[in-house]
Design a protein around this motif. Structure first.
Motif, PDB file in Angstrom:
ATOM      1  N   LYS A  11       5.075  49.174  21.624  1.00 30.38           N
ATOM      2  CA  LYS A  11       5.615  48.757  22.482  1.00 30.38           C
ATOM      3  C   LYS A  11       7.439  49.248  22.673  1.00 30.38           C
ATOM      4  CE  LYS A  11       3.749  44.661  21.709  1.00 30.38           C
ATOM      5  NZ  LYS A  11       4.549  42.925  21.309  1.00 30.38           N
ATOM      6  N   ILE A  12       8.182  49.336  21.952  1.00 29.25           N
ATOM      7  CA  ILE A  12       9.739  50.226  22.735  1.00 29.25           C
ATOM      8  C   ILE A  12       9.441  51.552  23.395  1.00 29.25           C
ATOM      9  CG2 ILE A  12      11.111  52.005  21.041  1.00 29.25           C
ATOM     10  CD1 ILE A  12      11.369  49.831  18.949  1.00 29.25           C
ATOM     11  N   SER A  37       7.730  50.843  26.717  1.00 24.05           N
ATOM     12  CA  SER A  37       9.439  50.462  27.186  1.00 24.05           C
ATOM     13  C   SER A  37      10.683  51.331  27.729  1.00 24.05           C
ATOM     14  CB  SER A  37      10.078  48.971  26.741  1.00 24.05           C
ATOM     15  OG  SER A  37      11.175  48.831  27.569  1.00 24.05           O
ATOM     16  N   LEU A  38      10.685  51.838  27.236  1.00 27.23           N
ATOM     17  CA  LEU A  38      12.019  52.967  27.244  1.00 27.23           C
ATOM     18  C   LEU A  38      11.069  54.211  28.202  1.00 27.23           C
ATOM     19  CD1 LEU A  38      13.429  53.578  23.610  1.00 27.23           C
ATOM     20  CD2 LEU A  38      14.243  52.164  25.995  1.00 27.23           C
ATOM     21  N   LYS A  61      17.277  51.423  27.584  1.00 29.77           N
ATOM     22  CA  LYS A  61      17.689  50.049  27.506  1.00 29.77           C
ATOM     23  C   LYS A  61      18.677  49.456  26.697  1.00 29.77           C
ATOM     24  CE  LYS A  61      13.491  48.190  29.863  1.00 29.77           C
ATOM     25  NZ  LYS A  61      12.805  48.876  30.001  1.00 29.77           N
ATOM     26  N   GLN A 100      18.384  44.307  26.090  1.00 22.50           N
ATOM     27  CA  GLN A 100      17.295  43.989  26.945  1.00 22.50           C
ATOM     28  C   GLN A 100      15.965  44.579  26.499  1.00 22.50           C
ATOM     29  OE1 GLN A 100      19.324  47.410  29.020  1.00 22.50           O
ATOM     30  NE2 GLN A 100      19.104  46.837  31.028  1.00 22.50           N
ATOM     31  N   LEU A 101      15.667  45.305  25.230  1.00 18.41           N
ATOM     32  CA  LEU A 101      14.082  45.387  24.678  1.00 18.41           C
ATOM     33  C   LEU A 101      14.041  44.391  24.120  1.00 18.41           C
ATOM     34  CD1 LEU A 101      14.989  49.011  23.207  1.00 18.41           C
ATOM     35  CD2 LEU A 101      13.189  48.419  24.428  1.00 18.41           C
ATOM     36  N   LYS A 102      14.824  43.682  23.253  1.00 24.58           N
ATOM     37  CA  LYS A 102      14.543  42.393  22.655  1.00 24.58           C
ATOM     38  C   LYS A 102      13.995  41.027  23.618  1.00 24.58           C
ATOM     39  CE  LYS A 102      17.485  38.595  20.064  1.00 24.58           C
ATOM     40  NZ  LYS A 102      18.343  37.860  19.337  1.00 24.58           N
ATOM     41  N   GLU A 148      13.429  41.907  26.687  1.00 28.13           N
ATOM     42  CA  GLU A 148      11.794  41.895  27.100  1.00 28.13           C
ATOM     43  C   GLU A 148      10.401  41.861  26.171  1.00 28.13           C
ATOM     44  OE1 GLU A 148       9.771  46.438  28.731  1.00 28.13           O
ATOM     45  OE2 GLU A 148      11.730  46.441  29.102  1.00 28.13           O
ATOM     46  N   LEU A 149      11.068  42.685  25.375  1.00 23.09           N
ATOM     47  CA  LEU A 149       9.619  42.565  23.580  1.00 23.09           C
ATOM     48  C   LEU A 149       9.650  41.501  22.944  1.00 23.09           C
ATOM     49  CD1 LEU A 149      10.688  45.890  21.977  1.00 23.09           C
ATOM     50  CD2 LEU A 149       9.073  45.728  24.066  1.00 23.09           C
ATOM     51  N   ILE A 208      13.305  45.653  15.937  1.00 21.32           N
ATOM     52  CA  ILE A 208      13.533  46.423  17.092  1.00 21.32           C
ATOM     53  C   ILE A 208      14.676  47.456  16.466  1.00 21.32           C
ATOM     54  CG2 ILE A 208      14.783  46.631  19.520  1.00 21.32           C
ATOM     55  CD1 ILE A 208      14.343  44.305  20.057  1.00 21.32           C
ATOM     56  N   TYR A 246      19.101  53.331  24.207  1.00 16.97           N
ATOM     57  CA  TYR A 246      18.798  54.451  23.652  1.00 16.97           C
ATOM     58  C   TYR A 246      17.855  54.724  24.665  1.00 16.97           C
ATOM     59  CZ  TYR A 246      19.561  51.308  19.422  1.00 16.97           C
ATOM     60  OH  TYR A 246      20.206  51.633  18.099  1.00 16.97           O
TER      61      TYR A 246
END
Length: 198
Positions: free
Chosen positions: A28-29, A32-33, A38, A42-44, A46-47, A54, A74
């Motif tokens: 997923k990371i 997303s990246l 991000k 933002q990751l928290k 979105e995911l 994360i 990142y």
């Protein structure tokens, strides 16, 4: 490259492959990246994962030299961009195969060039329109409706329904049209509509 060489290569890279796909978090990371760099917030969002989860995945990816961190953001490095792109292609391809499973199980795909089969992920957002007992022409009606609104038409056809073909070519001046047809279908179209029409 023959299959035996590919098996040897797999033995060399299987741990890397397992590392990438074994963890939902890492996959997923990477996906997303692959869209943009991000920060953790933002990751928290979105995911829908905790910061600690994360960060753990990020640390693992960082140790493998797949992502970089700069000023709290990142992003993927060049190798990471390739990993992410390939992962997204696998996800799209598997989703397309699941969505269109009936087509691949019930139809002969030998006439589809191998290079196009490799791009099966492009069918990711497709859907199947089936005929029903009360409307046998339902798929053709759906296609005609789509063709009326289309400006860039790409069709793979192993069956012939002449009104569809006539409609496709009647839009020729306004549309970009690409057809992938079996020889049998092409010959029938030429016979029914003539070379000049097409």
């Amino acid at each position: 490259m023959n299959d035996s060489n590919l098996l040897d290569i797999y033995e060399d890279i299987k741990d890397d492959l397992k590392f990438l796909i074994k963890s939902d978090v890492r996959v997923k990371i990477l996906i997303s990246l692959g869209e943009s760099s991000k920060d953790i917030g933002q990751l928290k969002k979105e995911l829908n994962l905790s910061s600690s989860t994360i960060l753990h995945g990020m640390n693992q990816l960082e140790k493998k030299h797949i992502i970089t961190r700069e000023s709290g953001n990142y992003s993927l490095n060049h190798a990471g961009e390739i990993y992410s792109s390939k992962l997204m292609d696998i996800v799209r391809s598997f989703h397309a195969l699941n969505t269109c499973k009936d087509i691949f199980l019930k139809h002969d795909i030998n006439c589809i060039p191998p290079e196009l089969l490799k791009e099966v992920g492009y069918l990711n957002e497709s859907s199947i329109v089936n005929s029903i007992s009360t409307d046998i022409l339902r798929p053709h009606k759906f296609l005609i409706n789509c063709l009326h609104q289309a400006y860039n038409i790409k069709i793979i056809a192993s069956v012939l329904y002449t009104p569809n073909i006539q409609l496709i070519f009647s839009n020729l001046d306004e549309s970009k049209i690409h057809l992938l047809l079996t020889r049998e279908i092409l010959d029938k179209i030429l016979q029914e509509l003539g070379h000049d029409y097409i």
